[in-house]
Design a protein around this motif. Structure first.
Motif, PDB file in Angstrom:
ATOM      1  N   ALA A 154       0.902  -1.369  -0.102  1.00 14.55           N
ATOM      2  CA  ALA A 154       0.047   0.067  -0.103  1.00 14.55           C
ATOM      3  C   ALA A 154       0.798   1.280  -0.037  1.00 14.55           C
ATOM      4  O   ALA A 154       0.447   2.197   0.613  1.00 14.55           O
ATOM      5  CB  ALA A 154      -0.963  -0.057   1.297  1.00 14.55           C
ATOM      6  N   ARG A 155       1.953   1.143  -0.584  1.00 16.04           N
ATOM      7  CA  ARG A 155       2.732   2.209  -0.475  1.00 16.04           C
ATOM      8  C   ARG A 155       2.237   3.511  -1.528  1.00 16.04           C
ATOM      9  O   ARG A 155       1.710   3.080  -2.826  1.00 16.04           O
ATOM     10  CB  ARG A 155       4.179   2.159  -1.216  1.00 16.04           C
ATOM     11  N   ASN A 156       2.106   4.790  -1.371  1.00 14.95           N
ATOM     12  CA  ASN A 156       1.642   5.743  -2.098  1.00 14.95           C
ATOM     13  C   ASN A 156       2.625   6.921  -2.162  1.00 14.95           C
ATOM     14  O   ASN A 156       3.691   6.881  -1.296  1.00 14.95           O
ATOM     15  CB  ASN A 156       0.265   6.162  -1.690  1.00 14.95           C
ATOM     16  N   ARG A 157       2.485   8.177  -2.952  1.00 16.66           N
ATOM     17  CA  ARG A 157       3.287   9.245  -3.074  1.00 16.66           C
ATOM     18  C   ARG A 157       4.532   9.018  -3.598  1.00 16.66           C
ATOM     19  O   ARG A 157       5.768   9.251  -3.252  1.00 16.66           O
ATOM     20  CB  ARG A 157       3.310   9.926  -1.601  1.00 16.66           C
ATOM     21  N   VAL A 158       4.578   7.721  -4.414  1.00 14.27           N
ATOM     22  CA  VAL A 158       5.891   7.501  -5.026  1.00 14.27           C
ATOM     23  C   VAL A 158       6.036   8.548  -6.195  1.00 14.27           C
ATOM     24  O   VAL A 158       7.405   8.858  -6.666  1.00 14.27           O
ATOM     25  CB  VAL A 158       5.754   5.993  -5.811  1.00 14.27           C
ATOM     26  N   GLY A 159       5.027   9.070  -6.955  1.00 17.14           N
ATOM     27  CA  GLY A 159       5.559  10.003  -7.809  1.00 17.14           C
ATOM     28  C   GLY A 159       5.623   9.597  -9.340  1.00 17.14           C
ATOM     29  O   GLY A 159       6.032  10.377 -10.068  1.00 17.14           O
ATOM     30  N   VAL A 160       5.317   8.223  -9.601  1.00 11.21           N
ATOM     31  CA  VAL A 160       5.527   7.612 -10.890  1.00 11.21           C
ATOM     32  C   VAL A 160       4.315   8.083 -11.835  1.00 11.21           C
ATOM     33  O   VAL A 160       4.245   7.861 -13.077  1.00 11.21           O
ATOM     34  CB  VAL A 160       6.066   6.470 -10.887  1.00 11.21           C
ATOM     35  N   SER A 161       3.106   8.234 -11.141  1.00 12.84           N
ATOM     36  CA  SER A 161       1.892   8.266 -11.685  1.00 12.84           C
ATOM     37  C   SER A 161       0.755   8.606 -10.804  1.00 12.84           C
ATOM     38  O   SER A 161       1.143   8.810  -9.424  1.00 12.84           O
ATOM     39  CB  SER A 161       1.259   6.817 -12.223  1.00 12.84           C
ATOM     40  N   ASP A 162      -0.339   9.027 -11.204  1.00 10.96           N
ATOM     41  CA  ASP A 162      -1.471   9.215 -10.182  1.00 10.96           C
ATOM     42  C   ASP A 162      -1.832   8.016  -9.334  1.00 10.96           C
ATOM     43  O   ASP A 162      -2.616   8.278  -8.201  1.00 10.96           O
ATOM     44  CB  ASP A 162      -2.985   9.770 -11.040  1.00 10.96           C
ATOM     45  N   PHE A 163      -1.562   6.811  -9.694  1.00  7.49           N
ATOM     46  CA  PHE A 163      -1.815   5.784  -8.730  1.00  7.49           C
ATOM     47  C   PHE A 163      -0.983   5.746  -7.482  1.00  7.49           C
ATOM     48  O   PHE A 163      -0.019   6.187  -7.875  1.00  7.49           O
ATOM     49  CB  PHE A 163      -1.906   4.433  -9.786  1.00  7.49           C
ATOM     50  N   GLY A 164      -1.786   5.253  -6.422  1.00  7.46           N
ATOM     51  CA  GLY A 164      -0.931   5.390  -5.411  1.00  7.46           C
ATOM     52  C   GLY A 164      -1.083   4.178  -4.300  1.00  7.46           C
ATOM     53  O   GLY A 164      -1.572   4.388  -3.112  1.00  7.46           O
ATOM     54  N   PHE A 165      -0.939   2.932  -4.955  1.00  6.18           N
ATOM     55  CA  PHE A 165      -1.138   1.628  -4.127  1.00  6.18           C
ATOM     56  C   PHE A 165      -0.175   0.619  -4.626  1.00  6.18           C
ATOM     57  O   PHE A 165      -0.514  -0.191  -5.245  1.00  6.18           O
ATOM     58  CB  PHE A 165      -2.585   1.209  -4.049  1.00  6.18           C
ATOM     59  N   PHE A 166       1.184   0.896  -4.252  1.00  4.18           N
ATOM     60  CA  PHE A 166       2.265   0.116  -4.843  1.00  4.18           C
ATOM     61  C   PHE A 166       2.633  -1.322  -4.020  1.00  4.18           C
ATOM     62  O   PHE A 166       2.508  -0.853  -2.823  1.00  4.18           O
ATOM     63  CB  PHE A 166       3.357   0.831  -5.171  1.00  4.18           C
ATOM     64  N   ILE A 167       3.091  -2.165  -4.455  1.00  4.79           N
ATOM     65  CA  ILE A 167       3.964  -3.396  -3.875  1.00  4.79           C
ATOM     66  C   ILE A 167       5.441  -2.851  -3.857  1.00  4.79           C
ATOM     67  O   ILE A 167       5.972  -2.527  -5.050  1.00  4.79           O
ATOM     68  CB  ILE A 167       3.873  -4.485  -4.598  1.00  4.79           C
ATOM     69  N   GLN A 168       5.986  -2.681  -2.697  1.00 11.50           N
ATOM     70  CA  GLN A 168       7.388  -2.325  -2.639  1.00 11.50           C
ATOM     71  C   GLN A 168       8.299  -3.727  -2.484  1.00 11.50           C
ATOM     72  O   GLN A 168       7.863  -4.500  -1.635  1.00 11.50           O
ATOM     73  CB  GLN A 168       7.629  -1.287  -1.506  1.00 11.50           C
ATOM     74  N   THR A 169       9.190  -3.727  -3.382  1.00 10.78           N
ATOM     75  CA  THR A 169      10.286  -4.925  -2.978  1.00 10.78           C
ATOM     76  C   THR A 169      11.574  -4.427  -3.137  1.00 10.78           C
ATOM     77  O   THR A 169      12.039  -3.317  -3.610  1.00 10.78           O
ATOM     78  CB  THR A 169       9.698  -5.823  -4.366  1.00 10.78           C
ATOM     79  N   ASP A 170      12.492  -5.335  -2.506  1.00 12.78           N
ATOM     80  CA  ASP A 170      14.153  -5.087  -2.780  1.00 12.78           C
ATOM     81  C   ASP A 170      14.612  -5.738  -3.838  1.00 12.78           C
ATOM     82  O   ASP A 170      15.821  -5.979  -3.932  1.00 12.78           O
ATOM     83  CB  ASP A 170      14.579  -5.224  -1.205  1.00 12.78           C
ATOM     84  N   ALA A 171      13.771  -6.552  -4.720  1.00 20.86           N
ATOM     85  CA  ALA A 171      14.530  -7.235  -5.825  1.00 20.86           C
ATOM     86  C   ALA A 171      14.763  -6.184  -6.899  1.00 20.86           C
ATOM     87  O   ALA A 171      14.214  -5.369  -6.994  1.00 20.86           O
ATOM     88  CB  ALA A 171      13.238  -8.253  -6.434  1.00 20.86           C
ATOM     89  N   ALA A 172      16.063  -6.352  -7.149  1.00 18.91           N
ATOM     90  CA  ALA A 172      16.756  -5.484  -8.040  1.00 18.91           C
ATOM     91  C   ALA A 172      15.851  -5.088  -9.329  1.00 18.91           C
ATOM     92  O   ALA A 172      15.491  -6.098 -10.134  1.00 18.91           O
ATOM     93  CB  ALA A 172      18.308  -5.997  -8.390  1.00 18.91           C
ATOM     94  N   ILE A 173      15.438  -3.784  -9.420  1.00 21.60           N
ATOM     95  CA  ILE A 173      14.606  -3.511 -10.595  1.00 21.60           C
ATOM     96  C   ILE A 173      15.498  -2.435 -11.277  1.00 21.60           C
ATOM     97  O   ILE A 173      15.728  -1.526 -10.381  1.00 21.60           O
ATOM     98  CB  ILE A 173      13.281  -3.016 -10.160  1.00 21.60           C
TER      99      ILE A 173
END
Length: 431
Positions: A154-173
């Protein structure tokens, strides 16, 4: 005993593809090109040079017929989109649906299947600490698999789009992974890799993926034949619950979506919701912030009935609400302005519930909004932008397109107007 992700990779990697997007762009061959003075001085338009630009991203095949999901920014403004499979085959593709707000696009491979696929998982069942794999084509080096865990939900305010409900991962992207697959240990798709948090351009162990439940809803819309993903209309605007508000209401921590405004005839008003109420849950799932509520609405869909856990003035209660489509726009409300005035050439419309929902405006807001500004128009020369709200012209309050047209029809030696842009009021006088 030897532990390996190899069986998972063999089962899923063939369905992760490379997406090549080509676009034609014009580059000025002279620093004076486009300057009216120099073009008039030389008596001819200075030539521009046309170049073809290519971008590389990743995609995931989710239907054996050749449906591919990727990020909208991967294929944005593309004239030609090609899909390259892991086995070396290449196909042309066409866009079925794209949504800039969600940064998602659905493509159709123009070739005969069946194609390898990855099945959808349920992102509501994943938890922080679950092991995940990210598959994509970083930096164009070829298909790459990285492993990690779910770092946060439920991460938001990431700033990549208007969408604000991301899964955060430490897998290298890394760049090029956009549109690739984030899979769980059952080999199911739980997210589309979308963005990274970086200051160097490389992976810092903070990546974000769009949840598969939302991706599934967008794909189902494309399969139905529609090229527009329609979000349910609730008829209310929301704000983040601050720590002060949470303390005043006796909440353990700041959570939920605070209702700041309710449209008179919208679904929220009919369900008895009022400004000041806080939505804490949606169909049994927690609502951490307003973006989380938007995600729940989008994945539930138009026509469904939702059960809300609401904290009101008299304590907590359960409210049922029917999710509707935003009322359709009336074509008669849209008009291209004409005449000798600063707005000439701009396409304007009355603010309807659908427009207010798309632009995240207050549902009770009424007035005239600029929809389009053609490049060569007077409105463009004076700096008007799509999304500007015209509130006052020569002392007349503007509430409808007809009222604006009437004021402009009278003409004037100078124009004094006020617009609202990104919540700020801008006043200007033009002679």
């Amino acid at each position: 005993m030897m532990q390996s992700f190899s069986p998972l990779v063999k089962a899923t990697a063939p369905a992760v593809v490379n997406v090549y997007a080509d676009r034609l762009v014009q580059r000025r061959s002279s620093p004076f090109a486009g300057d009216p003075f120099f073009e008039q001085f030389f008596g001819q338009r200075l030539p521009n040079r046309t170049e073809r630009q290519s971008s590389l991203g990743s995609g995931v095949i989710i239907q054996s017929s050749g449906l591919v999901v990727t990020n909208n920014h991967v294929i944005k403004d593309a004239d030609d989109i090609r899909i390259a499979l892991a086995d070396g085959r290449e196909f042309n593709s066409r866009i079925l649906l794209k949504d800039e707000r969600l940064d998602l696009a659905v493509l159709q491979i123009e070739g005969e299947g069946p194609f390898p696929v990855i099945e959808f998982g349920d992102t509501d069942s994943i938890e922080v600490g679950d092991i995940v794999l990210a598959i994509g084509n970083p930096f164009g080096v070829g298909q790459t698999v990285t492993s990690g865990i779910v770092s946060a939900l439920a991460r938001n305010r990431v700033g990549v789009s208007d969408f604000g409900f991301f899964i955060q991962t430490d897998a290298a992207i890394n760049p090029g992974n956009s549109g690739g697959a984030l899979i769980d240990m059952n080999g199911r798709l739980i997210g589309i890799n979308t963005a990274i948090f970086t200051r160097s351009g490389g992976s810092n162990g903070i990546g974000f993926a769009t949840p598969a439940n939302l991706v599934r809803a967008v794909v189902e819309t494309a399969e139905s034949g529609s090229d527009i993903f329609e979000r349910p209309y609730i008829g209310a605007t929301f704000e983040t619950v601050t720590s002060d508000i949470a303390e005043a209401l006796g909440l353990d921590h700041a959570t939920g979506a605070l209702i700041s405004d309710v449209a008179a005839d919208g679904p929220a008003a009919k369900a008895g919701l009022r400004a000041g109420d806080i939505i804490l849950g949606f169909n049994g799932q927690p609502v951490e912030h307003p973006d989380a509520l938007g995600y729940r609405l989008a994945t539930t869909g138009v026509g469904a009935t939702a059960e809300l856990d609401v904290l009101g003035r008299k304590g907590r209660k359960t409210v049922k609400i029917t999710l509707q489509a935003a009322p359709a726009d009336d074509p008669r409300d849209r008009r291209t302005l004409e005449g000798e005035n600063p707005f000439a050439g701009a396409v304007v419309s009355n603010i309807t519930p659908r427009i207010a929902d798309q632009l995240r405006l207050s549902p009770s807001l009424r007035g005239v909004i600029i929809i389009e500004v053609p490049r060569q128009s007077l409105a463009s020369r004076y700096g008007f932008r799509p999304g500007d709200i015209i509130s006052d012209v020569n002392g007349a309050t503007i509430t409808t397109v007809d009222g604006l047209a009437e004021v402009l029809k009278r003409g004037a030696n100078f124009w004094r107007f006020e617009i609202i842009r990104d919540g700020r009021r801008i006043r200007q006088i033009i002679r």
